[in-house]
Scaffold this motif. Structure first.
Motif, PDB file in Angstrom:
ATOM      1  N   SER A   3      62.748   8.553  28.832  1.00  0.00           N
ATOM      2  CA  SER A   3      62.330  10.049  28.569  1.00  0.00           C
ATOM      3  C   SER A   3      63.643  11.008  28.933  1.00  0.00           C
ATOM      4  CB  SER A   3      61.045  10.240  29.504  1.00  0.00           C
ATOM      5  OG  SER A   3      61.463   9.997  30.886  1.00  0.00           O
ATOM      6  N   LYS A   4      63.236  12.322  28.607  1.00  0.00           N
ATOM      7  CA  LYS A   4      64.437  13.146  28.986  1.00  0.00           C
ATOM      8  C   LYS A   4      64.678  13.220  30.528  1.00  0.00           C
ATOM      9  CE  LYS A   4      66.337  17.756  27.948  1.00  0.00           C
ATOM     10  NZ  LYS A   4      66.019  19.037  27.285  1.00  0.00           N
ATOM     11  N   ARG A   5      63.366  13.132  31.268  1.00  0.00           N
ATOM     12  CA  ARG A   5      63.325  13.378  32.709  1.00  0.00           C
ATOM     13  C   ARG A   5      64.131  11.953  33.387  1.00  0.00           C
ATOM     14  NH1 ARG A   5      57.808  14.446  35.741  1.00  0.00           N
ATOM     15  NH2 ARG A   5      58.185  16.263  34.313  1.00  0.00           N
ATOM     16  N   ASN A  10      68.984   9.600  35.790  1.00  0.00           N
ATOM     17  CA  ASN A  10      70.086   8.610  35.968  1.00  0.00           C
ATOM     18  C   ASN A  10      71.289   9.241  35.837  1.00  0.00           C
ATOM     19  OD1 ASN A  10      68.313   6.535  36.014  1.00  0.00           O
ATOM     20  ND2 ASN A  10      68.102   6.422  33.537  1.00  0.00           N
ATOM     21  N   GLY A  11      71.542  10.392  35.032  1.00  0.00           N
ATOM     22  CA  GLY A  11      72.880  11.105  34.765  1.00  0.00           C
ATOM     23  C   GLY A  11      73.214  11.601  36.026  1.00  0.00           C
ATOM     24  N   LYS A  12      72.059  12.317  37.089  1.00  0.00           N
ATOM     25  CA  LYS A  12      72.560  12.721  38.237  1.00  0.00           C
ATOM     26  C   LYS A  12      73.182  11.863  39.180  1.00  0.00           C
ATOM     27  CE  LYS A  12      69.720  16.067  39.769  1.00  0.00           C
ATOM     28  NZ  LYS A  12      68.545  16.871  40.150  1.00  0.00           N
ATOM     29  N   GLU A  13      72.315  10.801  39.145  1.00  0.00           N
ATOM     30  CA  GLU A  13      72.712   9.624  40.178  1.00  0.00           C
ATOM     31  C   GLU A  13      74.163   9.187  39.703  1.00  0.00           C
ATOM     32  OE1 GLU A  13      69.911   6.731  39.714  1.00  0.00           O
ATOM     33  OE2 GLU A  13      68.276   7.627  40.857  1.00  0.00           O
ATOM     34  N   LYS A  14      74.476   9.021  38.438  1.00  0.00           N
ATOM     35  CA  LYS A  14      75.854   8.402  38.044  1.00  0.00           C
ATOM     36  C   LYS A  14      77.008   9.445  38.570  1.00  0.00           C
ATOM     37  CE  LYS A  14      74.815   5.489  34.104  1.00  0.00           C
ATOM     38  NZ  LYS A  14      75.272   5.249  32.758  1.00  0.00           N
ATOM     39  N   LEU A  15      76.695  10.947  38.498  1.00  0.00           N
ATOM     40  CA  LEU A  15      77.543  11.889  38.886  1.00  0.00           C
ATOM     41  C   LEU A  15      77.888  11.966  40.368  1.00  0.00           C
ATOM     42  CD1 LEU A  15      76.901  14.969  36.644  1.00  0.00           C
ATOM     43  CD2 LEU A  15      78.674  13.137  36.101  1.00  0.00           C
ATOM     44  N   GLN A  16      76.644  11.625  41.160  1.00  0.00           N
ATOM     45  CA  GLN A  16      76.666  11.506  42.521  1.00  0.00           C
ATOM     46  C   GLN A  16      77.544  10.580  42.842  1.00  0.00           C
ATOM     47  OE1 GLN A  16      75.312  14.101  44.425  1.00  0.00           O
ATOM     48  NE2 GLN A  16      76.796  13.367  45.992  1.00  0.00           N
ATOM     49  N   TRP A  51      72.029  18.879  30.721  1.00  0.00           N
ATOM     50  CA  TRP A  51      71.805  19.823  32.030  1.00  0.00           C
ATOM     51  C   TRP A  51      71.223  21.446  31.576  1.00  0.00           C
ATOM     52  CZ3 TRP A  51      72.175  16.025  34.271  1.00  0.00           C
ATOM     53  CH2 TRP A  51      72.927  15.245  34.773  1.00  0.00           C
ATOM     54  N   GLU A  52      70.289  21.766  32.300  1.00  0.00           N
ATOM     55  CA  GLU A  52      69.649  22.862  31.981  1.00  0.00           C
ATOM     56  C   GLU A  52      69.608  24.030  33.423  1.00  0.00           C
ATOM     57  OE1 GLU A  52      65.740  21.704  30.794  1.00  0.00           O
ATOM     58  OE2 GLU A  52      66.286  20.879  28.721  1.00  0.00           O
ATOM     59  N   VAL A  53      69.524  23.371  34.465  1.00  0.00           N
ATOM     60  CA  VAL A  53      69.519  24.402  35.546  1.00  0.00           C
ATOM     61  C   VAL A  53      70.747  24.549  36.183  1.00  0.00           C
ATOM     62  CG1 VAL A  53      66.943  23.375  35.896  1.00  0.00           C
ATOM     63  CG2 VAL A  53      68.732  22.301  37.318  1.00  0.00           C
TER      64      VAL A  53
END
Length: 275
Positions: A3-5, A10-16, A51-53
């Motif tokens: 899902s998009k969420r 997952n994307g935020k975790e990888k960037l972190q 990314w939206e926010v």
């Protein structure tokens, strides 16, 4: 399908994780060339449309900033090596193999600066030596016989020696072979693409057994029965058995991969937080 969420999470975790690795490089605790710049750029490109926010965009911008710092450190490293007359050891080895013995000897004599030292004994030193030998007790008095301790001798059975861990219950080669077969069986039953998560294989009910299994797994990898696949960004380690033992010594440079088998990691694996 994700899902998009889930994809955003997952994307935020990888960037972190990328940011944390870059911070380690900036603090000089990691080699800057351990980070694959192209791979990191591909990860940033992959998740940027999601990314939206503003918080997510700030995280993306910080990742780019940290990556730029790593690239700067890589550039400084190359510049330092190029201006400090650094010579790669492999290139030096190739050059030594090509030149003749006479040239090597000539270079050695040009760089050789032997140190000459003159030692001599003085009259005072001779007098001190004579005084020492005159006051030295005779050999018979210095080497007095001491009473030897008496020990009761006996025999021990093989079971007793195994129990005392002087002998193993089975030969090490046999135990290693059985462990290899167990690995191949587990990979067939629970693995994917011929491999299995490292902790899912070495993990056991007790910490002591887990340490023993990790010890045996290290020998399987060293002797060419298996190999490790490490994915730093995903923080995943897989172990993959070979169908037949392979010998890599002499063909390529070996790399040591330290894996901390601590009680904390073992407890995380028990809770399903570590693979």
């Amino acid at each position: 399908m994700q899902s998009k969420r889930e994809r955003i999470r997952n994307g935020k975790e990888k960037l972190q994780r990328i940011i944390e690795m870059c911070k380690s490089v900036e603090e000089h605790s990691l080699d800057p060339f351990l980070i694959d710049v192209n791979e990191v750029i591909n990860v940033i490109k992959e998740y940027f449309p999601d990314w939206e926010v503003p918080e997510d965009l700030c995280l993306d911008a910080e990742t780019v900033h940290r990556l730029a710092s790593v690239i700067k450190l890589q550039s400084e490293w190359v510049k330092h090596r190029s201006t400090s007359l650094y010579t790669d050891p492999f290139l030096l080895e190739e050059k030594l193999a090509r030149i003749g013995k006479e040239e090597i000897i000539e270079v050695f004599f040009k760089a050789w600066h032997p140190i000459v030292e003159l030692e001599q004994i003085s009259l005072h030193s001779i007098a001190e030596a004579m005084k020492y030998w005159e006051n030295l007790l005779p050999l018979k008095e210095r080497w007095k016989e001491f009473p030897t301790a008496e020990f009761e001798t006996g025999t021990a059975t093989r079971d007793e020696l195994v129990k005392q861990k002087i002998l193993r219950d089975k030969a090490f080669s046999e135990e290693l072979e059985n462990f290899w077969q167990e690995m191949k069986t587990k990979v067939k039953e629970k693995g994917d693409d011929g491999k299995i998560p490292y902790w899912d294989f070495v993990g056991a009910e007790t910490y002591e057994e887990t340490v023993h299994r990790a010890f045996m797994a290290s020998f399987l990898i060293t002797y060419g029965y298996a190999t490790l696949e490490v994915y730093p960004l995903e923080e995943e380690i897989f172990i993959k058995p070979y169908d037949k033992p392979t010998t890599k010594i002499g063909k390529k440079q070996l790399v040591s991969i330290p894996i901390a088998v601590t009680t904390d990691n073992w407890m995380k694996w028990k809770r399903g937080e570590l693979k």
